[in-house]
Design a protein around this motif. Structure first.
Motif, mmCIF file in Angstrom:
data_model
loop_
_atom_site.group_PDB
_atom_site.id
_atom_site.type_symbol
_atom_site.label_atom_id
_atom_site.label_comp_id
_atom_site.label_asym_id
_atom_site.label_seq_id
_atom_site.Cartn_x
_atom_site.Cartn_y
_atom_site.Cartn_z
ATOM 1 N N HIS A 159 3.462 -4.253 -5.529
ATOM 2 C CA HIS A 159 3.327 -4.877 -4.204
ATOM 3 C C HIS A 159 2.696 -6.261 -4.290
ATOM 4 O O HIS A 159 2.026 -6.715 -3.368
ATOM 5 N N CYS A 201 8.772 -4.848 2.992
ATOM 6 C CA CYS A 201 8.619 -3.703 2.079
ATOM 7 C C CYS A 201 8.005 -2.528 2.831
ATOM 8 O O CYS A 201 7.430 -2.698 3.914
ATOM 9 N N CYS A 211 5.385 -1.116 2.294
ATOM 10 C CA CYS A 211 3.927 -1.264 2.384
ATOM 11 C C CYS A 211 3.518 -2.148 3.551
ATOM 12 O O CYS A 211 2.342 -2.245 3.877
ATOM 13 N N CYS A 254 7.824 -8.045 -1.684
ATOM 14 C CA CYS A 254 7.122 -7.440 -2.825
ATOM 15 C C CYS A 254 8.085 -7.291 -4.015
ATOM 16 O O CYS A 254 9.299 -7.171 -3.826
HETATM 17 ZN ZN LIG Z 1 5.165 -3.761 -0.853
#
Ligand SMILES: [Zn+2]
Length: 342
Positions: A165, A175, A177, A182
């Motif tokens: 990440h 992404c 996250c 990332c």
């Molecule tokens: Zn990510």
């Protein structure tokens, strides 16, 4: 089976693997049970116990010195608490080590699965003999871990070393996250498939690509494996996708090398073979994407443990060298050190 062993557990979103690992990192048994990730926290715990009980059915308790567990999420390694995991939504701040210790009366350590795998590779696998090892598992996602002097570098509470990440393109796709662009969005299996589909949609010659035939006419069926197979058969569009992958890998690894300058980078996961096959191109590209003197001396090697890396890693948690690199301390960690496995 003679000698004391570690009972290792690798928890995933859909399955739990459990087995016995020797002090030399050899996996001597490996069973699987279904994970219950979408019930209550207790349901998830019961599923984990089911896998462990399968192992214990065939092994005397006296032969087991400790338990190690790897989890695909954010873990406070000092307390053995699962902070959160996208694939295990019912476990928020779940004190997994405590619960397992209460239930089985053996000392338990818990870590993120990629970090655990990193330790197994550094200790027993392809990173053995190197002082600093950066491990990356490339598959559906990208997990990483950094091992220095036989210890996982965990930062203050455990989350350090999330190389998947770190950002390659701040304008890139969002992404899982929550961040943009990332590495995981560029060098994972789904990222390769996405790149292939995008190129197929644009290229006039795409209909004759071997990828179309392998995907039975439906671009939605294209996977990283399809791309690799088509490229091996000489398909030019698939080769372009892999050239792009080699460049992205070099950009990412260039960042890693310039930041950490590890002795070795170990590549594991479902895409390990593909990534290693791209190594000559990655090395060439690295000249433009790493600036630290001597960066070309960093070894880049394929992981020794395949699909069992996180299982071996769970056991390796009990064989990390004594020196801790995080400064947070805490009673819990001291307890775990005192009861370390023999
Ligand atoms: Zn990510």
């Amino acid at each position: 089976m003679t000698g004391r062993m570690i009972l290792a557990v690798d928890i995933g979103g859909t399955k739990v693997a459990a087995g016995l690992v020797t002090t030399a990192g050899k996996i001597v048994s490996n069973v699987r049970a279904k994970m219950n990730a979408h019930g209550s926290a207790a349901d998830g715990f019961a599923a984990v116990c089911e896998a462990i009980d399968l192992v214990l059915k065939n092994e005397r308790r006296a032969n087991i010195s400790a338990m190690g567990v790897s989890v695909p999420g954010w873990v406070d390694a000092n307390t053995g608490t699962v902070l959160s995991a996208a694939n295990l939504p019912s476990w928020k701040n779940f004190r997994l080590a405590d619960e397992l210790e209460k239930h089985y009366r053996v000392p338990v350590r818990v870590a993120n699965d990629a970090k655990a795998a990193a330790l197994a590779e550094a200790k027993w696998g392809a990173g053995r003999g190197y002082r600093s090892v950066f491990y990356a598992t490339l598959g559906t996602g990208v997990g990483t871990g950094f091992v220095l002097d036989g210890q996982i570098y965990s930062g203050r509470r455990g989350p350090a070393g999330e190389g998947g990440h770190t950002i390659i393109d701040f304008r890139g796709p969002v992404c899982g996250c929550g961040k943009r662009g990332c590495a995981e969005m560029y060098i994972s299996g789904p990222a390769i498939a996405r790149e292939a589909r995008e190129r197929m949609a644009k290229a006039p010659e795409a209909s004759s690509s071997a990828m179309v035939k392998l995907a039975e006419g439906d671009a939605a069926n294209v996977t990283a494996e399809t791309v690799a197979k088509a490229a091996a058969a000489g398909d030019s569009l698939a080769k372009e996708v892999l050239d792009e992958m080699a460049e992205r890998l070099a950009i990412w690894l260039g960042n890693i090398i310039d930041l950490l300058e590890p002795d070795a980078i170990v590549i594991g996961g479902g895409l390990a073979e593909l990534a290693i096959s791209l190594l000559p191109k990655v090395r060439k590209n690295l000249v433009g994407w790493a600036c630290s003197p001597g960066h070309e001396k960093t070894a880049i090697v394929k992981a020794s443990y395949g699909a069992e890396s996180a299982l071996a890693g769970a056991a390796a948690l009990w064989f990390a060298d004594a020196k801790m690199h995080d400064a947070s301390g805490g009673k819990r960690k001291m307890d775990r050190k005192k009861r370390s496995a023999k």
